[in-house]
Every structure is written in structure tokens, then in C-alpha cells.
Design a protein around this motif. Structure first.
Motif, PDB file in Angstrom:
ATOM      1  N   GLU A  14     -10.073   7.294  -5.069  1.00 21.22           N
ATOM      2  CA  GLU A  14     -10.298   7.942  -3.789  1.00 21.22           C
ATOM      3  C   GLU A  14     -11.506   7.361  -3.058  1.00 21.22           C
ATOM      4  N   ASN A  15     -12.335   6.639  -3.775  1.00 19.51           N
ATOM      5  CA  ASN A  15     -13.487   5.984  -3.162  1.00 19.51           C
ATOM      6  C   ASN A  15     -12.980   4.866  -2.254  1.00 19.51           C
ATOM      7  N   PRO A  16     -13.209   4.980  -0.971  1.00 18.08           N
ATOM      8  CA  PRO A  16     -12.670   3.968  -0.047  1.00 18.08           C
ATOM      9  C   PRO A  16     -13.305   2.598  -0.198  1.00 18.08           C
ATOM     10  N   SER A 174      -5.703  -0.322   7.061  1.00 19.34           N
ATOM     11  CA  SER A 174      -6.153   1.001   6.631  1.00 19.34           C
ATOM     12  C   SER A 174      -5.454   1.353   5.329  1.00 19.34           C
ATOM     13  N   TYR A 175      -6.192   1.939   4.392  1.00 16.32           N
ATOM     14  CA  TYR A 175      -5.644   2.275   3.079  1.00 16.32           C
ATOM     15  C   TYR A 175      -5.732   3.779   2.868  1.00 16.32           C
ATOM     16  N   CYS A 176      -4.671   4.325   2.298  1.00 12.84           N
ATOM     17  CA  CYS A 176      -4.659   5.763   2.052  1.00 12.84           C
ATOM     18  C   CYS A 176      -4.000   6.038   0.707  1.00 12.84           C
ATOM     19  N   GLY A 177      -4.347   7.172   0.111  1.00 11.75           N
ATOM     20  CA  GLY A 177      -3.757   7.539  -1.164  1.00 11.75           C
ATOM     21  C   GLY A 177      -4.369   6.784  -2.318  1.00 11.75           C
ATOM     22  N   SER A 190       0.104  -7.331  -3.665  1.00  8.90           N
ATOM     23  CA  SER A 190      -0.225  -6.143  -4.454  1.00  8.90           C
ATOM     24  C   SER A 190      -1.204  -5.249  -3.706  1.00  8.90           C
ATOM     25  N   VAL A 191      -2.117  -5.857  -2.954  1.00 11.73           N
ATOM     26  CA  VAL A 191      -3.078  -5.084  -2.165  1.00 11.73           C
ATOM     27  C   VAL A 191      -2.418  -4.538  -0.908  1.00 11.73           C
ATOM     28  N   VAL A 192      -1.607  -5.348  -0.239  1.00  6.66           N
ATOM     29  CA  VAL A 192      -0.960  -4.931   1.007  1.00  6.66           C
ATOM     30  C   VAL A 192      -0.055  -3.720   0.774  1.00  6.66           C
ATOM     31  N   LYS A 193       0.567  -3.632  -0.392  1.00  5.32           N
ATOM     32  CA  LYS A 193       1.458  -2.505  -0.691  1.00  5.32           C
ATOM     33  C   LYS A 193       0.737  -1.164  -0.666  1.00  5.32           C
ATOM     34  N   LEU A 194      -0.589  -1.178  -0.790  1.00  5.88           N
ATOM     35  CA  LEU A 194      -1.356   0.068  -0.784  1.00  5.88           C
ATOM     36  C   LEU A 194      -1.772   0.480   0.621  1.00  5.88           C
ATOM     37  N   ALA A 195      -1.500  -0.343   1.597  1.00  2.00           N
ATOM     38  CA  ALA A 195      -1.970  -0.077   2.961  1.00  2.00           C
ATOM     39  C   ALA A 195      -1.056   0.912   3.677  1.00  2.00           C
TER      40      ALA A 195
END
Length: 322
Positions: A14-16, A174-177, A190-195
């Protein structure tokens, strides 16, 4: 990872300012033991590439175009392995899963940027072999020191220049969740999938940049070796043909080691949903380890001047000035 560890990781996620790297999904219980061969390969890669750099640097007889390109390849391999493997080992051995956002972006830049640079250097090495075998009378006139520097600089500028926008685009998302990356390192997709939001520009640019680099370089390398093969088959001396095949065989092995697992990992990440995740991630990890480990061994075993100089260093014999 145990259930309690997963909860802890989710809280940290949860730490951005950070992401969580899982390692190899599905093989968490084997991480500790997998780290031992990984550490061995990393040690061999570092030792082998540093040895190549030192031998070429110390021996004036090796200050030739082919060995300049080889030393550049060794330096790139050191960057690729050192930017990823120490963190990977800390995940496997010490459960150090967290990576700060800035560190993740920098790691991504080094991985993709220097992979593109290495592709350019392999193309330059193919051009070197083409001139040496097909145009031997023009070799020294064409591949002068300024020309070599320009070829290496072009590979660096193209590789890093193409990947700089990619990392900037990732930084602007922007990243969420949950910020858990199902990978051992910060691979782009792998990083883009979290955006959150629209990530199509990242997908399109990433695929286009990779296709331009790999497509153009592999086609030009293939054309170079087709011309080389035609020239070699036309040689009247069997000994000359065998020598030419031996010299080019080393380079072809390096090219296959670099492109095959790299393309498998790249396209599996996008369209290989039927392939087990642990197989994909393990291949992606080995892609950054096996070529850098084997490149010095292949060139050391197949390139007589380097092999002789390494043996001289090991046995502490004076170098033969001839």
C-alpha cells in the motif's frame, strides 16, 4: 510465501513509494535452494567478463576491432547481471521483496536499455566478421578506431534512447491496489499490469521498440551470415573454411543465447497465458544470467588469442610478444 507473509507484503504494497517482487511464483518454497545455482552463475559471469576485460586491456596484441567489440559486450553483461541478480538473491535468501519505486524504474531502464545496446553490439560484431571474411583487403581501412567508437556509440544511443521514453511512461502512470509484481525483477509489462487507467500507449510503444530493435538487428545479422557462408563455401582451402567456421561459430552461439530466451520471455509476457508462470519467470531470470556467464567461456574456448593469454595469466608465464 506463507499466509502471514502475504498479508504483510500486501500492507507494504500500500506504500505508494515501493513495489513488492515475488521472485518466482509457484516456486517460493524452493527459492532458498534455487539461489545457489543462481549465485554460482552470477559469480562465473562476473569473473569471466572481468577476466575478458582485463586480458584485452593488458595485451596490446588484442587491441583489434573484434576484441574492442568483445570488451564492450563484456561490460554490458556486467551491467545487466549486476543490476538484477544481487536483488534477486536477496529475495531468495533474505526475503527482501520490497523495492522502492525509483529503484524499480532504474532497474527496468538498465535491463531493457542495455539489452537493446547488446543487440546493437552483436550486429556490429556481425559486421566485423563480414568484413574480415568477405572483404579482408578493406578490413583495416574500414574498421578504424573512430569507426569502432561510432558503431559502439550508435548502439548505446539507440538502445538507451529507445528505452528512455519507456521508463518515463511507466513513471507517469498511476498505480492502485496491491503493488505486488509477479516477477523476480522490474520487467516492463509486469509493472504496467499494476497500473490504473489506459496502458495501451505503454503496450504499443514497448512492442514497437522491441520489434524495431530485434527485428532490424536479427535480419541484418542473418543477411551478414548468409553472405559470410557463401564466401566461406567458396574458399579453396579446407583449413581456411574450418577456421572461418570456427570463428563465426562462437558469434552465432552468442547470438542464439541472447535472442532465443529473450524473445521467449518477451512474447510470453504478452501472449503466453497458457505457459506456466514459474516457467516464464525462470526463463526470464536465466536470460539475464546464462548468456553473460557463457559468453566469456565461448569466446575463451573458441578464440585462441584470449585462451592463450588467460592460460598465461593463470600459469604466471610472461606473454609471448608474437
Amino acid at each position: 510465501l506463507s499466509a502471514s507473509n502475504v498479508v504483510n507484503l500486501m500492507i507494504i504494497a500500500e506504500n505508494p513509494s515501493s513495489f513488492i517482487l515475488t521472485g518466482i511464483p509457484g516456486l517460493e518454497v524452493a527459492h532458498f535452494w534455487i539461489a545457489f545455482p543462481f549465485c554460482t552463475m552470477y559469480f562465473m559471469a562476473v569473473l569471466g567478463n572481468i577476466t575478458v576485460l582485463l586480458v584485452i586491456r593488458m595485451d596490446p596484441n588484442l587491441h583489434l576491432p573484434m576484441f574492442y567489440f568483445l570488451s564492450t559486450l563484456a561490460a554490458i553483461d556486467l551491467v545487466l547481471t549486476t543490476s538484477t541478480i544481487p536483488k534477486l538473491l536477496s529475495i531468495f535468501w533474505f526475503q527482501s521483496h520490497e523495492i522502492v519505486f525509483e529503484g524499480c524504474v532504474v532497474q527496468m531502464f538498465f535491463i531493457h536499455g542495455f539489452s537493446a545496446v547488446e543487440s546493437g553490439v552483436l550486429l556490429a560484431m556481425a559486421f566485423d566478421r563480414y568484413l574480415a571474411i568477405c572483404k579482408p583487403l578493406h578490413y583495416s581501412a574500414v574498421l578504424t578506431s573512430p569507426t569502432i567508437a561510432k558503431l559502439v556509440l550508435a548502439a548505446v544511443v539507440r538502445g538507451l534512447g529507445l528505452m528512455t521514453p519507456l521508463t518515463c511512461m511507466v513513471s507517469s502512470l498511476s498505480y492502485c491496489g496491491p503493488r505486488v509484481i509477479a516477477h523476480s525483477y522490474c520487467e516492463h509489462m509486469s509493472v504496467v499490469k499494476l497500473a490504473c487507467g489506459d496502458t495501451r500507449p505503454n503496450n504499443i510503444y514497448g512492442i514497437t521498440a522491441a520489434t524495431v530493435v530485434v527485428g532490424s538487428d536479427s535480419i541484418l545479422i542473418a543477411v551478414s551470415y548468409m553472405l559470410i557462408l557463401r564466401a566461406v563455401m567458396g574458399l579453396s582451402s579446407k583449413e581456411a573454411r574450418l577456421k572461418s567456421f570456427g570463428t563465426c561459430g562462437s558469434h552465432i552461439c552468442v547470438i542464439l543465447l541472447f535472442y532465443t530466451p529473450g524473445l521467449f520471455s518477451f512474447y510470453t509476457q504478452r501472449w503466453g497465458q497458457s505457459i506456466p508462470v514459474h516457467l516464464h519467470i525462470l526463463t526470464a531470470d536465466l536470460y539475464l544470467l546464462v548468456p553473460p556467464m557463457l559468453n566469456p567461456l565461448i569466446y575463451g574456448m573458441r578464440t585462441k588469442p584470449i585462451r592463450e593469454r588467460v592460460l598465461n595469466l593463470v600459469s604466471r608465464k610472461p606473454l609471448d610478444p608474437s
